[in-house]
Design an enzyme around this catalytic site. Structure first.
Site, PDB file in Angstrom:
ATOM      1  N   HIS A 326      -9.423   8.065   2.075  1.00 45.93           N
ATOM      2  CA  HIS A 326      -9.067   7.886   0.587  1.00 45.93           C
ATOM      3  C   HIS A 326      -7.761   7.289   0.260  1.00 45.93           C
ATOM      4  O   HIS A 326      -7.736   6.828  -0.547  1.00 45.93           O
ATOM      5  CB  HIS A 326      -8.898   9.691   0.506  1.00 45.93           C
ATOM      6  N   GLY A 327      -7.108   6.745   1.711  1.00 41.47           N
ATOM      7  CA  GLY A 327      -5.944   5.999   1.221  1.00 41.47           C
ATOM      8  C   GLY A 327      -5.005   5.877   2.464  1.00 41.47           C
ATOM      9  O   GLY A 327      -5.131   6.798   3.201  1.00 41.47           O
TER      10      GLY A 327
END
Lengths: 477, 398
Positions: A326-327
């Site tokens: 996700h990041g």
């Protein structure tokens, strides 16, 4: 290019749709039209990085062809490893290198500089699809395709930027032979319009509330106090935003794919009515969960291992990867591990079986999910911590907020609609109405539906033209 | 099941008919502008060119106003006191205001005041008098009422801070909040609901106050009995429900409503030479009476519009008004924003030359420093609307 943009709705979509059906005498031409359209779609937002995407297409399609041609398990495996390595290196270079170097600098007190490369839009999505392609070819589940078809699979514009992540074997057959019907197109257009409405009217409204409140919290308690009531509103707004933003995009993607004859898998199944965290993850971002299950969890042994420690390890790896995917931030890693521990605890205590009170289960799940989104939304773990302290009035921040009252008053219609449409009420109503034997009611509904949908479309475009707030969360994942 | 698909089919048919037709109209209408925009700056980065084209597509959408009005009407139906994500908020009387969720720091105001002081010092050798004037803001604390929690952008503290520093540094100031609104000119007569500007009658009153203050503070010799300073020397025409200001234009008329517009047309006229550089970026020269130069009647023509722009076209990068009939009178420069346009029109007879430079525009060819040092002005009037107090507006003597 965003689906919720004038250029997409009134320029790109009609043009691609018309050309696509003008060449309906040839499947190959149709696929080429979709491939070129997809590259243009990507190039509109990322004119430079479209080259990166073409490179990824070439590497993966060549890899697939090589694996198939050599037809030797051991050599094929080496090629597979090489191709996946290249895919992951690209992802690492653009998404994680800066994060890793920053942390190394901090840990080792060094000053290594790396170029700050902007993140290519949707890189995590198309990289995963590319990996799925070579893995499926290696496994022999599907055959390798020519670069045009493999390219179409990786870059297919409806799901290019924010999924659903399509596994290659689930769509390979459709690339070669699919059928476009009036009903498919009709359902697709309706689904797209519903998604557009959800995005523009609901997700964007919640986005503004969430962003305003989280930004205030970021300024710091010394300057701007975020009272508990406002902090709760911000977290709830974000909970609604992320669902409507992402699920709306999936609706639009699934609808658009249907318009071109493709059936994509569902990505959401009303996650906020889940009764446990395990249940939530069966309903949220289904395509990502399914990807990790199929390409990571099962190959690691899944749950069918003799030693339960291995199962724990496997779950840990999946959640760690989910967070990292996700990041590039500790907040995402924390968020992934947060779910690892909760899911593990649920399994350990057999939560789903032992707790019978459904209301409690709903409240518990929503609370845990809501709290999780705070880590997901915050820029740092520090901010997340402060934000949670704000929620429980532990920050000398007070409880009552006039601004919260004002925001609720101004947006109560959207908040109510958001809560309603987070549940399957609309689907149930739809079922009841069209299965109703009373003919007149059925007729009224059949006639009212297109009118309501047209109104939804006009209102959505009005908001779009008026320049309303229009961010997109999953754009950069 | 048949009906399930029937309703979707009907909608799909409507979708294709409306969206594709609309798309065709848009492509046909915008085609040339898109090509022009794409070719406009061939040397710039491709990302910027794409963004510019998308801007043209968004701005040029067919029936844009109708969509904005639909948006506006929905907000009315929702009984909202804020619109466009809190860009504007409405008070209980229906006036539109800017909103802000938190206050900015006021630590730059001293620097701004310092720049004005440097400007004053630079022109003191010519005997130029400098005065700083601040028009009143619509938001008057204690007078304006909002629904609970609406976050108004109150620029009064910022204005106070700036005026405080200007006064301490010896700059003459006029704080129009002390004069407007007043017993003669009520709040409703001073401000528009749909616009941030002051009404024309307020601008007229402010013009008179300015001249009184110039006489008083600098021992000026302006004739306060001049016809241009008397209301009776003007034809006053009311255009009911015809004015929509920039705020109303953005929110849509359904939401903002309309204002009455009072047009003050001089019954006297001098001969002017008017040179101005407008947004089209081409310099225009006109010679003639006030009706042929400073008043742009085009803005009065439509039934509804931003009629405030009738005076000097609203705002130009640069204006120069030479008064052929009064060549011995003093010469003034307005470093200004759009508030000064009606003032400059009303006061033109009292000066031999009034120049204006838009303070927020940072153009190499319009440096305030060059202008003030290459011309000898008797007066420099820095006029700044409170919301414009920012670094760009003080782009001189940094």
């Amino acid at each position: 290019m965003l689906f919720s943009s004038i250029v997409f709705i009134f320029y790109f979509l009609p043009t691609v749709f018309i050309i696509y059906y003008l060449v309906s005498f040839s499947r190959m031409l149709q696929n080429i039209v979709l491939l070129l359209g997809s590259l243009l779609f990507y190039a509109w937002g990322e004119p430079t990085y479209v080259v990166l995407m073409i490179f990824s297409i070439l590497v993966n399609s060549s890899g697939g062809l090589l694996i198939e041609k050599i037809n030797n398990r051991a050599t094929g495996k080496k090629i597979l490893v090489c191709v996946i390595f290249i895919d992951l290196m690209i992802l690492f270079l653009f998404k994680y290198l800066g994060f890793v170097v920053d942390n190394l600098n901090m840990a080792l007190n060094t000053q290594i500089n790396v170029m700050d490369l902007p993140l290519p839009i949707g890189i995590s999505f198309f990289t995963f699809q590319a990996i799925s392609y070579v893995v499926d070819v290696y496994r022999g589940v599907t055959k390798a395709e020519n670069p045009f078809y493999a390219g179409l699979y990786i870059s297919f514009f409806p799901q290019l930027i924010a999924g659903p992540i399509v596994k290659y074997h689930s769509i390979a057959e459709q690339i070669r032979s699919r059928k476009s019907t009036v009903d498919k197109i009709s359902v697709g257009i309706s689904r797209f319009t519903v998604g557009l409405g959800k995005k523009i009217l609901l997700a964007n409204t919640f986005a503004f509330m969430a962003d305003t409140i989280f930004n205030q919290s970021q300024i710091g308690i010394e300057k701007v106090a975020v009272p508990a009531m406002l902090a709760w509103l911000g977290s709830l707004a974000y909970t609604l935003q992320i669902y409507f933003d992402f699920s709306a995009y999936s609706d639009m993607a699934i609808g658009l794919a249907l318009c071109f004859g493709f059936r994509l898998e569902e990505n959401f199944n009303y996650p906020y009515i889940a009764t446990s965290i395990s249940d939530f993850w069966r309903r949220w971002h289904i395509s990502l969960t399914s990807f990790f299950r199929e390409y990571v969890y099962f190959p690691l042994g899944g749950s069918r291992v003799k030693n339960q420690d291995y199962m724990v390890r496997n779950i840990f790896i999946v959640w760690l990867l989910t967070g990292i995917w996700h990041g590039a931030n500790w907040t995402f890693i924390f968020w992934g591990l947060y779910y690892f521990f909760i899911q593990l605890a649920e399994r350990f205590f057999e939560f789903e079986e032992t707790v019978k009170n459904k209301l409690f289960k709903h409240i518990y799940t929503l609370f845990i999910v809501n709290l999780g989104w705070i880590f997901f939304r915050s820029d740092s773990l520090y901010q997340a911590g402060r934000y949670i302290m704000n929620m429980f009035a532990l920050n000398n921040n007070g409880i009552y907020s006039e601004l919260a009252v004002c925001m609720i008053k101004e947006n109560w219609v959207f908040l109510v609609l958001g809560i309603i449409f987070s549940t399957p009420i609309a689907i149930k109503m739809n079922d009841i109405l069209y299965k109703n034997r009373e003919k007149s009611l059925n007729t009224v509904y059949t006639l009212a539906y297109p009118i309501c949908m047209l109104l939804l479309l006009i209102i959505s475009i009005s908001y779009l033209v008026s320049g309303s707030y229009n961010p997109f969360i999953y754009f950069n994942f | 099941m048949g009906r399930y698909f029937l309703k979707k089919r009907i909608f799909a048919l409507i979708f294709f008919l409306t969206v594709f037709t609309f798309a065709g109209i848009n492509i046909y209408n915008s085609y040339e502008s898109i090509i022009d925009e794409w070719n406009a700056d061939a040397d710039s980065r491709i990302d910027d060119r794409v963004k510019a084209v998308e801007g043209v597509i968004d701005e040029g959408i067919y029936a844009r106003d109708n969509f904005v009005e639909t948006f506006s009407y929905i907000n009315v139906l929702l009984a909202k006191d804020e619109i466009s994500d809190f860009t504007y908020i409405k008070d209980k009387e229906g006036y539109l205001f800017y909103s802000a969720f938190f206050r900015e720091n006021y630590d730059e105001e001293f620097q701004y005041a310092l720049r004005v002081k440097r400007l004053k010092a630079a022109v003191s050798k010519y005997g130029t008098k400098v005065i700083f004037v601040v028009p009143p803001d619509k938001y008057i604390p204690g007078k304006i009422e909002f629904s609970e929690g609406l976050p108004v952008n109150d620029v009064n503290p910022k204005t106070d801070e700036l005026l405080l520093w200007l006064n301490r540094l010896g700059i003459e100031t006029i704080d129009y909040r002390e004069y407007l609104p007043n017993e003669v000119l009520t709040y409703d007569e001073t401000f528009y609901k749909t616009d941030h500007h002051w009404r024309i009658t307020a601008a007229f009153m402010a013009s008179r106050i300015l001249m009184e203050e110039l006489n008083y503070r600098f021992e000026g010799d302006f004739n306060l009995q001049d016809p241009c300073l008397k209301m009776s020397s003007y034809n006053v025409t009311e255009y009911p429900d015809s004015m929509v200001g920039s705020m109303g234009k953005k929110t849509g008329i359904n939401y903002s409503g309309l204002d009455d517009f009072i047009f003050m047309e001089p019954r006297f006229s001098n001969e002017y030479e008017y040179t101005h550089l407008g947004e089209e970026d081409n310099e225009k020269y006109q010679r003639g009476s006030v009706y042929e130069t400073l008043i742009d009647y085009e803005h009065l023509e439509g039934e509804i519009g931003n009629k405030y722009n009738v005076y000097m076209g609203g705002l130009n990068y640069y204006d120069s008004v030479k008064n052929i009939d009064n060549t011995d009178a003093p010469k003034a420069l307005f470093i200004r924003d759009s508030y000064a346009s009606p003032m400059m029109t009303f006061l033109a007879p009292l000066f031999s030359q009034i120049d204006g430079v838009w303070c927020l525009e940072d153009r190499d060819d319009l440096s305030v420093e060059d202008i003030v040092e290459s011309n000898t002005y008797d007066y420099i009037i820095i006029e700044l609307y409170p919301y414009n107090i920012n670094d760009e507006a003080f782009n001189y003597y940094k």
